[in-house]
Design a protein around this motif. Structure first.
Motif, PDB file in Angstrom:
ATOM      1  N   PHE A  89     -31.845 -43.116  21.102  1.00  0.00           N
ATOM      2  CA  PHE A  89     -32.016 -41.903  20.300  1.00  0.00           C
ATOM      3  C   PHE A  89     -33.157 -41.030  20.821  1.00  0.00           C
ATOM      4  N   ALA A  90     -34.156 -41.672  21.429  1.00  0.00           N
ATOM      5  CA  ALA A  90     -35.185 -40.860  22.082  1.00  0.00           C
ATOM      6  C   ALA A  90     -34.556 -40.059  23.215  1.00  0.00           C
ATOM      7  N   VAL A  92     -31.401 -39.149  23.317  1.00  0.00           N
ATOM      8  CA  VAL A  92     -30.584 -38.119  22.675  1.00  0.00           C
ATOM      9  C   VAL A  92     -31.451 -36.911  22.335  1.00  0.00           C
ATOM     10  N   PHE A  93     -32.627 -37.190  21.818  1.00  0.00           N
ATOM     11  CA  PHE A  93     -33.518 -36.076  21.474  1.00  0.00           C
ATOM     12  C   PHE A  93     -33.818 -35.232  22.707  1.00  0.00           C
ATOM     13  N   PHE A  97     -31.716 -31.984  21.996  1.00  0.00           N
ATOM     14  CA  PHE A  97     -32.582 -31.068  21.258  1.00  0.00           C
ATOM     15  C   PHE A  97     -33.816 -30.675  22.058  1.00  0.00           C
ATOM     16  N   GLY A 177     -15.994 -26.755  14.189  1.00  0.00           N
ATOM     17  CA  GLY A 177     -16.651 -27.019  12.927  1.00  0.00           C
ATOM     18  C   GLY A 177     -17.177 -28.433  12.793  1.00  0.00           C
ATOM     19  N   PRO A 179     -19.889 -31.125  12.845  1.00  0.00           N
ATOM     20  CA  PRO A 179     -21.352 -31.046  12.794  1.00  0.00           C
ATOM     21  C   PRO A 179     -22.001 -31.626  14.052  1.00  0.00           C
ATOM     22  N   ARG A 180     -23.225 -31.204  14.276  1.00  0.00           N
ATOM     23  CA  ARG A 180     -23.934 -31.582  15.499  1.00  0.00           C
ATOM     24  C   ARG A 180     -24.029 -33.096  15.689  1.00  0.00           C
ATOM     25  N   TRP A 181     -24.389 -33.796  14.597  1.00  0.00           N
ATOM     26  CA  TRP A 181     -24.590 -35.252  14.734  1.00  0.00           C
ATOM     27  C   TRP A 181     -23.297 -35.941  15.117  1.00  0.00           C
ATOM     28  N   THR A 184     -22.466 -35.337  18.761  1.00  0.00           N
ATOM     29  CA  THR A 184     -23.222 -36.211  19.653  1.00  0.00           C
ATOM     30  C   THR A 184     -22.671 -37.636  19.624  1.00  0.00           C
ATOM     31  N   LEU A 185     -22.517 -38.176  18.424  1.00  0.00           N
ATOM     32  CA  LEU A 185     -22.164 -39.592  18.332  1.00  0.00           C
ATOM     33  C   LEU A 185     -20.713 -39.857  18.711  1.00  0.00           C
TER      34      LEU A 185
END
Lengths: 280, 320
Positions: A89-90, A92-93, A97, A177, A179-181, A184-185
């Motif tokens: 997840f680090a 992913v950040f 992002f 449409g 969502p971002r999460w 990603t996943l």
């Protein structure tokens, strides 16, 4: 500058090439020598007892390193459970992002520092954090130390792998449409699945052979691992202790453990490599 | 009906925004975790070494005394720092030319199939754990050094650098083992750097009649020098904190000697050997301070390496 004759140029070329080939063979030969000795001396220690029995005192026949094998597997597995998600997840950040965040520069910098930090320093750090405070060595502490080593490795490969996923894929998902999460996943992760798995496997391979971070955290033990809240037997510290001992049967055990850990690490690395090649 | 569905979408999109924010926050937290770990390492090392810093001050860095006897303890890091730098220097002296030569061999000389196999083998060797090199060093290489290499060096070259009885273990042996350990690593990175050169450039030079060596030295080399230096920095960073490969063969003796045959110690091997044995608080604190010194050294190397690579990236205008 006087131009060199063709003959001089050719002979210089020949000499350099000869030296280069020769030193390559020397370097490779020595590395082969290392592997040969590990296999040659280690294979003799392998028998049924080695994989199934607890260690015996020096001089007593028939002991094994079953507890250390299990301990290494359990500690590495726990380290993977802690280290891979955080690193993932680090990463992913940083990849998803990081472009517009002031945080990503410092995080990348610090992650490189952590990757270059000697593993023994991480052992000392975890000792101060988790061993001094509870006043005893534990398998948990060992797993945390290994996890800390894994985090920057996984974060780095995750960032690289996610960056390989084309932005159009993200844009089309968002345009539908999603969502971002979820993008990603479900979508970006799926596209980068093999790369992420390779990165995690390489990180596991890297830490499963580590000794220094376990010296002051998991320590070692001749008993079964139990619930990891006590000193926990593991292969690498066993190699260190047994190799330094004056008993030949313990040293023989250390060779066996060396071969086993080498085979394990090479197997994981080969798996990772195979996965990556399949992708191309 | 139409109105209802609009309301429903707006509500769910608000939920989705919230979920996205949460997701972003969670990943940011993991990223901040990395910063916290590194800051935590620094703070823990500093806090735990504070008693030693207060007691010995700057003399810790320049004193050679290492006396853990309770009551008259005295600690100085010089012998450990010396051992760390000496073994790293020997390792770099051996590994640098060898890894470059092997990389050149793999890229320019070896037939492609052989280059593939040897290159793959070298990458695998980079994954072999350091304790394996330690085992090999202690049981195989140290006796070999004692019987063959050390007597040879002592007789043929001699002088203060190669003086003393051949014990097998010592600074030189530790340096060579370290070189072997970082050799596959530097070779793999250097090979990738060499491979980045566009083939057209090399083909053009060959077409002008240049020999392979001339192409390597005058065309490939200037192209690659920055990347190679980066690879060397990475190797150096590995060598300086390496523990297990060295601890087995360095001899663990807190003394400084001009001869590379003599036993010594490095920061990492002192920590590995004495950390669990340190009974007195001040002894432990001194060991923590050693750790702080090593951490500081690696951080400095990392920063230099990263600045170097950043400059390289700017000068080549792309990813390198």
């Amino acid at each position: 500058m006087k131009p060199r004759s063709n003959w001089t140029r050719r002979s210089i070329n020949f000499m350099v090439m000869a030296v280069s080939t020769l030193s390559s063979f020397i370097g490779i030969a020595v590395l082969v020598w290392v592997l040969y000795e590990i296999i040659y001396r280690g294979i003799g220690a392998f028998n049924w007892d080695f994989f199934t029995k607890l260690p015996t005192p020096p001089g007593v026949e028939g002991g094994g390193l079953a507890n250390a094998i299990l301990g290494t597997v359990v500690i590495t597995a726990l380290a993977t459970l802690i280290g891979v998600p955080i690193g993932l997840f680090a990463g992913v950040f940083l990849a998803e992002f990081g472009l517009r965040s002031k945080l990503s520069g410092p995080v990348r910098f610090v992650s490189n520092i952590l990757m270059g930090t000697p593993s023994i320093i991480i052992g000392v750090f975890v000792y101060a954090m988790l061993v001094v405070t509870v006043r005893h060595f534990s398998g948990y502490a060992g797993a945390v130390a290994l996890a800390i080593i894994m985090i920057p490795l996984v974060a780095r490969t995750t960032e690289d792998m996610l960056n390989l996923v084309p932005d159009t894929l993200r844009e089309s998902a968002l345009a539908l449409g999603v969502p971002r999460w979820k993008t990603t996943l479900d979508i970006v992760f799926k596209a980068a699945k093999k790369g992420l798995l390779t990165g995690s496997l390489l990180a596991v391979a890297r830490v499963s052979g580590e000794t220094a971070p376990l010296l002051f955290t998991a320590l070692n033990s001749p008993y079964w691992p139990g619930w990891l809240n006590k000193p926990t037997g593991n292969l690498t510290v066993t190699i260190y202790n047994y190799a330094m001992s004056p008993y030949t049967d313990w040293q023989q055990m250390a060779w066996g453990a060396s071969l086993l850990i080498t085979l394990g690490v090479l197997f994981l690395t080969l798996c990772a490599r195979f996965l990556l090649q399949e992708k191309k | 009906m139409h109105k209802l569905s609009t309301i429903k979408t707006t509500a769910s999109s608000r939920d989705q925004t919230r979920a996205d924010l949460l997701f972003r926050g969670f990943t940011a937290l993991c990223a901040i975790g990395l910063i916290l770990i590194v800051v935590g390492i620094f703070i823990e090392l500093l806090m735990n070494s504070w008693p030693a810093i207060k007691k010995f001050g700057l003399s810790f860095l320049v004193s050679q005394k290492w006396n853990p006897v309770p009551g008259i303890e005295e600690f100085g890091a010089l012998s450990s720092i010396f051992g760390t730098l000496a073994t790293t220097a020997i390792a770099m002296l051996i590994a640098t030319p060898m890894s470059l030569v092997i990389a050149i061999f793999l890229v320019e000389l070896a037939p492609p199939r052989m280059a593939g196999i040897v290159g793959g083998a070298i990458e695998l060797l980079a994954a072999v754990p350091s304790i394996i090199y330690g085992m090999w060093g202690l049981f195989v290489f140290a006796p070999f050094m004692q019987d063959h290499i050390q007597p040879f060096l002592g007789e043929v070259i001699g002088g203060p650098l190669f003086e003393g009885p051949p014990m097998g273990i010592g600074i030189l042996t530790a340096g060579i083992i370290l070189a072997l350990m970082i050799l596959p690593f530097i070779t793999a990175v250097a090979r990738d750097v060499f491979l980045m050169i566009p083939n057209v450039v090399k083909e053009a030079s060959h077409g002008m009649g240049a020999t392979t060596w001339e192409v390597t030295y005058k065309v490939v080399w200037p192209y690659c020098i920055h990347g190679i230096v980066g690879a060397l920095f990475l190797g150096l960073g590995r060598a300086i904190g390496e523990t297990m490969a060295i601890t087995f063969v360095i001899g663990n003796d807190h003394s400084i000697s001009a001869s590379v045959f003599s036993a010594g110690t490095s920061i990492a091997s002192t920590l590995a050997n004495e950390f669990t044995e340190a009974s007195e608080p001040i002894y432990l604190s001194a060991l923590f301070e050693l750790g702080l010194v090593l951490f500081g050294l690696t951080v400095v190397f990392q920063i230099v390496a990263q600045l170097w690579l950043r400059r390289l990236r700017k000068s080549t205008g792309g990813r390198a």
